[in-house]
Design a protein around this motif. Structure first.
Motif, PDB file in Angstrom:
ATOM      1  N   VAL A  25       0.771  -1.209   0.301  1.00  8.29           N
ATOM      2  CA  VAL A  25       0.126  -0.166   0.088  1.00  8.29           C
ATOM      3  C   VAL A  25       0.824   1.252   0.023  1.00  8.29           C
ATOM      4  N   GLY A  26       0.462   2.437  -0.250  1.00  4.33           N
ATOM      5  CA  GLY A  26       0.952   3.642  -0.289  1.00  4.33           C
ATOM      6  C   GLY A  26       0.047   4.669   0.103  1.00  4.33           C
ATOM      7  N   ILE A  27       0.524   5.876   0.131  1.00  2.26           N
ATOM      8  CA  ILE A  27      -0.487   7.045   0.394  1.00  2.26           C
ATOM      9  C   ILE A  27      -0.122   8.137  -0.509  1.00  2.26           C
ATOM     10  N   LYS A  28      -1.088   8.623  -1.501  1.00  6.79           N
ATOM     11  CA  LYS A  28      -0.992   9.654  -2.375  1.00  6.79           C
ATOM     12  C   LYS A  28      -1.203  10.778  -1.512  1.00  6.79           C
ATOM     13  N   VAL A  29      -0.233  11.939  -1.805  1.00  2.89           N
ATOM     14  CA  VAL A  29      -0.199  13.175  -1.218  1.00  2.89           C
ATOM     15  C   VAL A  29      -0.361  14.211  -2.012  1.00  2.89           C
ATOM     16  N   SER A  30      -1.250  15.360  -1.857  1.00  3.63           N
ATOM     17  CA  SER A  30      -0.975  16.326  -2.463  1.00  3.63           C
ATOM     18  C   SER A  30      -1.549  17.624  -1.634  1.00  3.63           C
ATOM     19  N   SER A  31      -1.994  18.721  -2.347  1.00  3.60           N
ATOM     20  CA  SER A  31      -2.514  19.974  -1.518  1.00  3.60           C
ATOM     21  C   SER A  31      -3.550  20.544  -2.412  1.00  3.60           C
ATOM     22  N   ARG A  32      -4.700  20.918  -1.715  1.00  6.54           N
ATOM     23  CA  ARG A  32      -5.608  21.618  -2.549  1.00  6.54           C
ATOM     24  C   ARG A  32      -5.393  22.752  -2.909  1.00  6.54           C
ATOM     25  N   LYS A  33      -3.889  23.422  -2.471  1.00  3.62           N
ATOM     26  CA  LYS A  33      -3.465  24.634  -2.834  1.00  3.62           C
ATOM     27  C   LYS A  33      -2.862  24.602  -4.252  1.00  3.62           C
ATOM     28  N   VAL A  34      -2.581  23.304  -4.705  1.00  2.00           N
ATOM     29  CA  VAL A  34      -2.129  23.352  -6.047  1.00  2.00           C
ATOM     30  C   VAL A  34      -3.437  23.804  -7.062  1.00  2.00           C
ATOM     31  N   LEU A  35      -4.431  22.930  -6.550  1.00  2.66           N
ATOM     32  CA  LEU A  35      -5.637  23.447  -7.612  1.00  2.66           C
ATOM     33  C   LEU A  35      -5.855  25.114  -7.559  1.00  2.66           C
ATOM     34  N   GLN A  36      -5.963  25.454  -6.063  1.00  3.95           N
ATOM     35  CA  GLN A  36      -6.315  26.846  -5.984  1.00  3.95           C
ATOM     36  C   GLN A  36      -5.321  27.574  -6.655  1.00  3.95           C
ATOM     37  N   SER A  37      -4.164  27.183  -6.529  1.00  2.00           N
ATOM     38  CA  SER A  37      -3.030  28.405  -7.279  1.00  2.00           C
ATOM     39  C   SER A  37      -3.483  28.486  -8.805  1.00  2.00           C
ATOM     40  N   VAL A  38      -3.753  27.215  -9.476  1.00  2.00           N
ATOM     41  CA  VAL A  38      -3.950  27.088 -10.808  1.00  2.00           C
ATOM     42  C   VAL A  38      -5.190  27.728 -11.047  1.00  2.00           C
ATOM     43  N   MET A  39      -6.142  27.657 -10.465  1.00  2.44           N
ATOM     44  CA  MET A  39      -7.230  28.287 -10.534  1.00  2.44           C
ATOM     45  C   MET A  39      -7.349  29.978 -10.365  1.00  2.44           C
ATOM     46  N   SER A  40      -6.411  30.273  -9.594  1.00  2.00           N
ATOM     47  CA  SER A  40      -6.189  31.871  -9.281  1.00  2.00           C
ATOM     48  C   SER A  40      -5.586  32.294 -10.468  1.00  2.00           C
ATOM     49  N   GLN A  41      -4.479  31.404 -10.922  1.00  2.30           N
ATOM     50  CA  GLN A  41      -3.820  32.053 -12.141  1.00  2.30           C
ATOM     51  C   GLN A  41      -4.757  32.283 -13.261  1.00  2.30           C
ATOM     52  N   PHE A  42      -5.838  31.253 -13.619  1.00  2.00           N
ATOM     53  CA  PHE A  42      -6.668  31.541 -14.510  1.00  2.00           C
ATOM     54  C   PHE A  42      -7.933  32.281 -14.282  1.00  2.00           C
ATOM     55  N   GLY A  43      -7.664  32.939 -13.290  1.00  2.00           N
ATOM     56  CA  GLY A  43      -8.910  33.977 -12.713  1.00  2.00           C
ATOM     57  C   GLY A  43     -10.306  33.381 -12.369  1.00  2.00           C
ATOM     58  N   VAL A  44     -10.361  32.192 -11.801  1.00  2.00           N
ATOM     59  CA  VAL A  44     -11.582  31.458 -11.459  1.00  2.00           C
ATOM     60  C   VAL A  44     -11.918  32.026 -10.020  1.00  2.00           C
ATOM     61  N   PRO A  45     -13.018  32.453  -9.961  1.00  2.00           N
ATOM     62  CA  PRO A  45     -13.663  33.053  -8.721  1.00  2.00           C
ATOM     63  C   PRO A  45     -13.575  31.866  -7.368  1.00  2.00           C
ATOM     64  N   PRO A  46     -13.058  32.272  -6.409  1.00  2.00           N
ATOM     65  CA  PRO A  46     -12.793  31.405  -5.187  1.00  2.00           C
ATOM     66  C   PRO A  46     -14.207  30.502  -4.820  1.00  2.00           C
ATOM     67  N   GLU A  47     -15.036  31.261  -5.092  1.00  2.00           N
ATOM     68  CA  GLU A  47     -16.563  30.579  -4.625  1.00  2.00           C
ATOM     69  C   GLU A  47     -16.701  28.998  -5.374  1.00  2.00           C
ATOM     70  N   SER A  48     -16.148  29.030  -6.736  1.00  2.00           N
ATOM     71  CA  SER A  48     -16.296  27.749  -7.258  1.00  2.00           C
ATOM     72  C   SER A  48     -15.208  26.614  -6.866  1.00  2.00           C
ATOM     73  N   PHE A  49     -14.446  26.979  -5.967  1.00  2.00           N
ATOM     74  CA  PHE A  49     -13.354  25.999  -5.506  1.00  2.00           C
ATOM     75  C   PHE A  49     -13.941  24.658  -5.123  1.00  2.00           C
ATOM     76  N   ALA A  50     -14.688  24.621  -3.916  1.00  2.00           N
ATOM     77  CA  ALA A  50     -15.233  23.398  -3.427  1.00  2.00           C
ATOM     78  C   ALA A  50     -15.877  22.615  -4.605  1.00  2.00           C
ATOM     79  N   LYS A  51     -16.775  23.090  -5.348  1.00  2.00           N
ATOM     80  CA  LYS A  51     -17.229  22.597  -6.543  1.00  2.00           C
ATOM     81  C   LYS A  51     -16.424  21.801  -7.350  1.00  2.00           C
TER      82      LYS A  51
END
Lengths: 495, 495
Positions: free
Chosen positions: A232-258
Motif C-alpha cells: 500500500v501507499g499514500i498519495k499526497v497533494s494539496s488543495r493549494k495546487v488546484l487553488q493556485s492554478v485556478m487563481s492563475q486562470f482567474g476562476v472565482p474562489p466561490e467555485s473552488f469546493a465544487k
C-alpha cells in the motif's frame, strides 16, 4: 423445518452474487452471507415482500399474534435491513481486532477518544458542493418534525463538539473516534449503507506537522495489520495546487469546493465527463486544460516549475516529505496532484491510502480543513484529520491472505457430573472467574464425550470435572487439555 | 466571541434544571452540560428555532454559504439532537471503563460478543401488548418506503440472528452485546432518547441454571464496580406466579402479556390505576384482587402455600435460590412477586436489579423468554437474558461517590527545541511508539514552560527533549517527571 422456512424469505438473495463496491468483490460470492464483507442479502424483491407482510400486520391489527409483530404469513425476515450487516461472534471478533488496532495506534499517538450521536441534526451535513456524501444523506423527519440524519461522516460532529467547547478547549486537541456512518442511495448495485470509520483529528496546529503526524498514524496502522509499503501507499497533494492554478486562470474562489468535488471524480468518471461537468459549472476551456494538466504532474520539482518555489503548495509538500523522512515512512508516500478528495471542506494537504495493485477504492483519506468551523458560524481553527473505513482494509487483508481469524477461547470448562453437583460447580466457576479466568460453566446434563468436544471447540486449556466421590473429599478433577494430564485437586486450592 | 455565540442557541437550555428520569436528578443540575449524566440540553424553543433556520437554508439555497449548511443566521446549534449525548474525551473514558467492565464480566463467563444494526426493520419490534418500549418506537419510513426503526432493545435482533443461523447454531449459545438503543417520546420531561445497553443471553438451556448464571454475571459486575449487597440487590420472581394465579381464576392466556405489562406499572402508577387498567382489559374484580394479593407475598413458603409445592413457579424459584447459594450470591437476591418486568415476551423467571435505598429506577432487568422465536415464526428455543443500561448504574455510582474519573495519560512527551529538529523528534517519537509507548509529539513551537505544563496535564512519565547540541552527539535529554531526574541518553538506545 427451521432452515427451510428461513430460506423462504431470503432465497433470491442467496442466489445473487455478492455485489460489493470493489471490483474484486465478485470473487467473494461463495463466502458466508453473514461475513464481515458480506452485504445485507435481501434482494429488492425479498425485502419488499416481507415488508408488505409487516405492513399488513400493522394495519390489520387483528392478525397480529401476541407478543410480537409476526403476521400469519410465516417467519419474519431474518436478514438485517438492506445494506446493513449483522456481526455474528466470528465477525465481531474480527471487528474487535480491527477496532483494537485503530485504538492502539491512536493511543500510541496520545490521542483521546470522543463520540457523538449517530443521529445528528440534518443541518450539520447540508452542503451544496455536489459531494456524494451529502447527496446520499440518510436523512428523515422525526416525530417532532425535526430534520435529522444518520451521520455520513464524523468530522462535522467533531467540529460541533469543538464549537461547543469554544475557548475552553485546550489546544492542540488530538482526538480520535470509531463510529458507524450511514448513507442512503437508491442504486441497486448493492453497496452498503453503513460502515464504521476510524477518525484521527488534530485541532489547533497550523503547520504540516499535523498532517505528517496523521500520516505516521496511518502508516503505523498498516504496519500493525501486516502491510508493507510494497502493498500500500499514500498519495499526497494539496488543495493549494488546484487553488493556485485556478487563481492563475482567474476562476472565482466561490467555485473552488465544487471544482474539487468534480476533479476528484477523474478516476471514476474519466476526463471527458470531468471536462463537461467543469464546463457546466462555467469554467473556461483553457482553465480546464490548465487544471487537468497540473493534475498529471509527477514530482515536486515539476510542481515548483509550475507554481514557483515560493508557492505555499510547494513549500507545504516539501516540508511534509522532509518530516516523512524523519518519521521513517517516506517510502509509503507518493506525490500525486490528482488527489483532491471528494469532501468540500478540505483547504490544504490532502491524502489517500491506496493499494499498490490498484484494485480497490481508497483505503482511507484525509487532509486539512482550516475553514470548517467558520462555515458553521464559529471562529476558524486549524484542523486536519483522516477517515479510515472498515471495509476496504478488510477486503485488502482478505485478498492478500493477511486477515486474521481470531478464535473464541475460554480458560476453563467446568462440568458438574450430576444435577445435585450444580451448586458446587457454580461455586467453583465463581472462584475461578474471580481469579481472573474465563470460565464456561456447563448448565445442562451432558455426557463426558460432549464435554470434551465442547472444551475443544472453545479452545479451553482445562476441563474441571465436579464428580460426587471427589466432591465428598472436597476435591475436583482437573484435566489439562494441552498436556493430556489429569489430577485430583482440592477445590479450595484451585486457581 | 465564540462562547457568547455558542450560548445564543442553547441559552434557555442552560437555565433549565437537568430533568433526568431519576428522582435524584435535580441534584445534578449544576454539573457540566456535556457530562455522561447530562441530557441533551436544547429546550424545545431553542431546537425549533435552530431547525427552522436550517429548513429555510434548504429551501432558499442561495442563502447557504459554501461549503456547509450554515445559514446567514449565525452559528449552527452546537448541541446534539434533543435527548442524545455527546461523549467528550472525559465522558468517553468513563464509557470505555464501564463497557470494559461489561466486556470483562462477559468474558469471565465465556460469552461471545455479537452486534446487529442499530437500524432494524420495524416489524421486529411491533408488539401489541402496550409496552412502553414499543409505544415509544423511534420508527420512520426510509426513502425506499420501508418501515424501519432505531432499535429500542437488543433482544429482538438477537432472536433474528438465532433464527438466521437456524439449526446450524451450536447450542447452548452464550452471547453478549453492548449497543445503543433508542426511543422516541413526545413528553417534555427531558428523558433521554438513547442509552447503551449491555445484554447477556443464553440460548438453548431450559433449566433455571441459565438464569442463575446470568444473575451471577450481574452480581460480578456490581462487585467489580465497587458495589456490595448492602448497596444493591436483585428482585426475583417468575411470570409463572402470575400465570398460575390467572389460570386459577380462569383468565384466558391471550391476555397474559397485557396483564403483565399493566401489573409491571404497580410501582409507577399505583394500585388504583392498575386495577382500573386491568378492569378495562376485562379482568374480573375478584381476579384483580387475587393477582394483586399474590403480588404482595414475601417468601417462597407463602408462595408454596398459595400455589402448592409442585407448582413450577415454586420449584423454579427454589432451585434458583439453591444455585445462588452455590455461586455465593444468595444475599443479593430478594424474592418479590411484584416483579413481572414490562416486556411482553417473558415467560418464566424475571428479575431486576435495584438500589437498596430505593431512589432510582431498575438498574437492569431480565428473565426467560422461551416463546419469542415462535412469535417470530420460527421454532421456539429456550432463551434467557438480561439488559443492563448505562444510565442508572452511573447515577448510582455517582450518588455513592464510587464513579471513577479515569485520567488521560501518555507515557512520553517529545519536544523538538527548534523547527529544524522536528524531523529528528518525529523519528524519536516513531521509535518510542513502535516500542509500545504512548507518545505525544509536540507539533508546534512551544516554550519549555508550556511543555512541562503540557506533560503534567497529560500525566506523562517522561519528557524527551530534542535539542541541537545533544542531537549533534546523537543524544536527547530525558526528564523523568516522577523522580525529577534528567539525563542525556543516545537517541538510538531510547526505550
Amino acid at each position: 423445518m427451521l432452515r427451510d422456512r428461513l430460506h423462504r424469505g431470503a432465497n433470491r438473495a442467496h442466489q445473487r452474487p455478492f455485489t460489493g463496491a470493489s471490483p474484486t468483490c465478485h470473487r467473494l460470492s461463495g463466502q458466508k452471507r453473514h461475513g464481515w464483507l458480506a452485504m445485507s442479502a435481501a434482494s429488492d424483491t425479498a425485502t419488499v415482500t416481507t415488508l408488505k407482510a409487516a405492513g399488513e400486520g400493522r394495519t390489520v391489527a387483528g392478525k397480529i399474534t401476541e407478543p410480537t409483530g409476526k403476521t400469519d404469513k410465516g417467519m419474519i425476515d431474518t436478514q438485517p435491513p438492506r445494506g446493513t450487516r449483522d456481526f455474528f461472534p466470528e465477525d465481531m471478533r474480527l471487528r474487535n481486532w480491527l477496532f483494537g488496532e485503530f485504538a492502539a495506534v491512536s493511543t500510541a499517538f496520545g490521542f483521546e477518544q470522543f463520540d457523538a450521536p449517530v443521529l445528528e441534526s440534518e443541518e450539520l451535513f447540508v452542503r451544496k458542493a455536489g459531494e456524494e456524501i451529502t447527496d446520499q444523506l440518510y436523512n428523515f423527519e422525526d416525530k417532532g418534525q425535526r430534520r435529522v440524519a444518520l451521520r455520513p461522516e464524523l468530522t462535522p460532529s467533531l467540529a460541533r463538539l469543538v464549537l461547543q467547547r469554544g475557548k475552553t478547549l485546550p489546544l492542540p486537541a488530538k482526538w480520535f473516534a470509531i463510529g458507524q456512518c450511514w448513507r442512503y442511495e437508491r442504486m441497486t448495485r448493492g453497496r452498503r449503507r453503513e460502515h464504521y470509520q476510524w477518525n484521527m483529528d488534530i485541532v489547533g496546529v497550523s503547520g504540516v506537522e499535523a498532517e505528517a503526524e496523521l500520516l505516521a498514524a496511518v502508516v503505523m496502522l498498516f504496519e500493525r495489520v501486516g502491510l508493507s509499503s510494497r502493498d500500500v501507499g499514500i498519495k499526497v497533494s494539496s488543495r493549494k495546487v488546484l487553488q493556485s492554478v485556478m487563481s492563475q486562470f482567474g476562476v472565482p474562489p466561490e467555485s473552488f469546493a465544487k471544482v474539487c468535488v468534480i476533479v476528484d471524480k477523474l478516476d471514476k468518471i474519466g476526463r471527458v465527463k470531468v471536462e463537461s461537468e467543469l464546463a457546466d459549472l462555467g469554467v473556461a476551456p483553457s482553465t480546464i486544460d490548465g487544471v487537468l494538466s497540473a493534475m498529471s504532474l509527477t514530482s515536486l520539482e515539476q510542481l515548483a516549475d509550475l507554481l514557483g518555489p515560493n508557492s505555499e503548495a510547494v513549500q507545504d509538500l516539501t516540508r511534509l516529505f522532509q518530516l516523512a523522512e524523519g518519521y521513517g515512512y517516506k517510502e509509503w508516500l507518493v506525490f500525486d496532484p490528482s488527489v483532491v478528495r471528494g469532501l468540500a471542506y478540505y483547504t490544504g494537504v490532502v491524502f489517500e491510502g491506496f493499494d499498490r495493485e490498484g484494485k480497490l477504492r481508497a483505503i482511507c483519506g484525509g487532509g486539512r480543513y482550516d475553514r470548517l468551523l467558520g462555515a458553521f458560524g464559529g471562529d476558524n481553527a486549524p484542523m486536519a484529520g483522516f477517515g479510515f473505513g472498515d471495509a476496504v482494509i478488510v477486503e485488502l487483508l482478505k485478498e492478500s491472505g493477511k486477515l486474521p481469524a481470531p478464535p473464541h477461547r475460554v480458560d476453563d470448562v467446568v462440568v458438574p457430573l450430576d444435577a445435585s453437583l450444580r451448586p458446587a460447580a457454580s461455586g467453583i466457576a465463581s472462584r475461578l472467574r474471580r481469579g481472573g479466568r474465563s470460565v464456561d460453566l456447563v448448565l445442562e446434563a451432558k455426557k463426558m464425550k460432549w464435554a470434551f468436544k465442547h472444551a475443544e471447540k472453545l479452545n479451553a486449556s482445562r476441563l474441571v470435572l465436579v464428580g460426587a466421590s471427589e466432591w465428598e473429599r472436597g476435591n475436583v478433577v482437573v484435566k489439562d487439555l494441552a498436556k493430556f494430564e489429569q489430577m485430583e485437586v482440592p477445590a479450595d486450592s484451585l486457581v
